[in-house]
Write an enzyme that holds these catalytic residues in place. Sequence first.
Site, PDB file in Angstrom:
ATOM      1  N   ALA A   1     -61.089 -45.279 -29.700  1.00 38.63           N
ATOM      2  CA  ALA A   1     -60.443 -44.622 -28.558  1.00 38.63           C
ATOM      3  C   ALA A   1     -59.566 -43.458 -29.017  1.00 38.63           C
ATOM      4  O   ALA A   1     -58.731 -42.961 -28.269  1.00 38.63           O
ATOM      5  CB  ALA A   1     -59.611 -45.643 -27.792  1.00 38.63           C
TER       6      ALA A   1
ATOM      7  N   GLY B   1     -56.668 -44.039 -33.983  1.00 35.08           N
ATOM      8  CA  GLY B   1     -56.488 -44.269 -35.419  1.00 35.08           C
ATOM      9  C   GLY B   1     -56.574 -45.718 -35.849  1.00 35.08           C
ATOM     10  O   GLY B   1     -55.986 -46.105 -36.869  1.00 35.08           O
ATOM     11  N   SER B   2     -57.333 -46.531 -35.108  1.00 35.80           N
ATOM     12  CA  SER B   2     -57.349 -47.963 -35.453  1.00 35.80           C
ATOM     13  C   SER B   2     -57.909 -48.208 -36.857  1.00 35.80           C
ATOM     14  O   SER B   2     -57.376 -49.031 -37.608  1.00 35.80           O
ATOM     15  CB  SER B   2     -58.097 -48.769 -34.383  1.00 35.80           C
ATOM     16  N   SER B   3     -58.951 -47.484 -37.246  1.00 35.91           N
ATOM     17  CA  SER B   3     -59.531 -47.738 -38.568  1.00 35.91           C
ATOM     18  C   SER B   3     -58.555 -47.321 -39.671  1.00 35.91           C
ATOM     19  O   SER B   3     -58.348 -48.058 -40.645  1.00 35.91           O
ATOM     20  CB  SER B   3     -60.876 -47.021 -38.724  1.00 35.91           C
ATOM     21  N   ALA B   4     -57.910 -46.172 -39.519  1.00 38.38           N
ATOM     22  CA  ALA B   4     -56.962 -45.724 -40.551  1.00 38.38           C
ATOM     23  C   ALA B   4     -55.781 -46.686 -40.646  1.00 38.38           C
ATOM     24  O   ALA B   4     -55.327 -47.024 -41.750  1.00 38.38           O
ATOM     25  CB  ALA B   4     -56.469 -44.313 -40.225  1.00 38.38           C
ATOM     26  N   ALA B   5     -55.292 -47.152 -39.502  1.00 42.67           N
ATOM     27  CA  ALA B   5     -54.122 -48.040 -39.519  1.00 42.67           C
ATOM     28  C   ALA B   5     -54.464 -49.375 -40.181  1.00 42.67           C
ATOM     29  O   ALA B   5     -53.658 -49.935 -40.928  1.00 42.67           O
ATOM     30  CB  ALA B   5     -53.615 -48.258 -38.097  1.00 42.67           C
TER      31      ALA B   5
ATOM     32  N   ASP C   1     -56.071 -38.661 -39.733  1.00 42.39           N
ATOM     33  CA  ASP C   1     -55.701 -40.012 -39.261  1.00 42.39           C
ATOM     34  C   ASP C   1     -54.937 -40.779 -40.334  1.00 42.39           C
ATOM     35  O   ASP C   1     -53.836 -41.283 -40.100  1.00 42.39           O
ATOM     36  CB  ASP C   1     -56.949 -40.818 -38.870  1.00 42.39           C
TER      37      ASP C   1
HETATM   38  O1  PMV Z   1     -61.209 -40.039 -32.836  1.00 42.22           O
HETATM   39  P1  PMV Z   1     -60.136 -39.922 -33.834  1.00 42.22           P
HETATM   40  O2  PMV Z   1     -58.783 -40.161 -33.320  1.00 42.22           O
HETATM   41  O3  PMV Z   1     -60.411 -40.645 -35.097  1.00 42.22           O
HETATM   42  O4  PMV Z   1     -59.993 -38.389 -34.195  1.00 42.22           O
HETATM   43  C1  PMV Z   1     -61.009 -37.667 -34.718  1.00 42.22           C
HETATM   44  C2  PMV Z   1     -60.514 -36.302 -34.968  1.00 42.22           C
HETATM   45  C3  PMV Z   1     -61.600 -35.341 -35.377  1.00 42.22           C
HETATM   46  O5  PMV Z   1     -60.950 -34.094 -35.582  1.00 42.22           O
HETATM   47  C4  PMV Z   1     -62.625 -35.193 -34.278  1.00 42.22           C
HETATM   48  C5  PMV Z   1     -62.296 -35.784 -36.646  1.00 42.22           C
HETATM   49  C6  PMV Z   1     -61.435 -35.683 -37.891  1.00 42.22           C
HETATM   50  O6  PMV Z   1     -61.846 -36.268 -38.902  1.00 42.22           O
HETATM   51  O7  PMV Z   1     -60.381 -35.026 -37.882  1.00 42.22           O
END
Ligand code: PMV
Length: 318
Positions: free
Chosen positions: A104, A107-111, A152
């Site tokens: 959504a 940043g759930s995967s990064a967190a 992220d």
């Molecule tokens: O969907 P999110 O929140 O992971 O964001 C992606 C952001 C992008 O610019 C579309 C991709 C990126 O790696 O920065």
Amino acid sequence: MAVIYFKAPGKIILFGEHAVVYGQPAIAIPITRVAATARIFPNLSGDKGSIRIQADDIKLNADLSDLPEQHPLAAAVRFTLEALHPQHIPSIKIQVSSSIPIAAGMGSSAATSVAIIGALSSFLGQPLPKSTISNLAYEVEKIHHGTPSGIDNTVVAHHVPIYYVKNEPIELLRINQPTYWVIADTGEKTPTHETVTAVREMHAHDPERLNELFKTIGEITTSARQPLVDGDVKTLGELLDENQRILASLDLSSPQLDTLIAAAKSAGASGAKLSGGGRGGNMIAVAMPDKVDQIITSLKEAGAVRIITSLLAKCEGK
Ligand code: PMV
């Protein structure tokens, strides 16, 4: 042995998504209302040196050695062990949970990666600095997204608002005046790698047009920096709207995103746009504090499945 606990916030991109993959700046802020948490317990019943990973949210309960290399949670553990080379690994259980909506744009995967890396390195008595946690989480992000910009993992690991340009030193933003942000979820889930791939194909087809659009997004992001520091909601709103027009022209919006954006603005938001990969996920709006309640009501009526309000508080930058 003490239980170790590490919490990483969600995040939202305010300006510059997609263009950031092509070297333009982006601005992102942490969202502490949602978070991923990793807890590490000694596993007295486990085999010597075994690492069990339990993540009830995704129905995972398995030994590290049984998980494929590309499994993102296993990769976060493996990258941490490779970085630290611990002499001895006691038998442990890593319990991971998260209140960050998946796919959504929050940043759930990064967190999740940051929480695991932070907890495991502390547990092993070698707590890693934020920049190393971010770099290791970036390696996991590559498994999720292929060619992530790195924004992220950076905002989540540093836990402060950032002005980010790929492969350049990050700038932590100072905030002099708080602003209110309303984040509303369409409930539509489009994985980021799909929209990033779609944009890459458009770029391959018409590089000149896309580079021009990315450059304009970069200029919008740069123009948004000082208004964000100063809490200038009116200018931020105008810049969000401009950024959204370009994202929509890249076919990254969706009918439901458009509906929520219109609902927020008709209820008094100064501006609104999609946030993250797009074609679903979340939209964000900036508003004066006295408008927030009516915006929430309007977003609910328009079908938002989750609404989070976030105060971007004053903070020191660097
Ligand atoms: O969907 P999110 O929140 O992971 O964001 C992606 C952001 C992008 O610019 C579309 C991709 C990126 O790696 O920065």
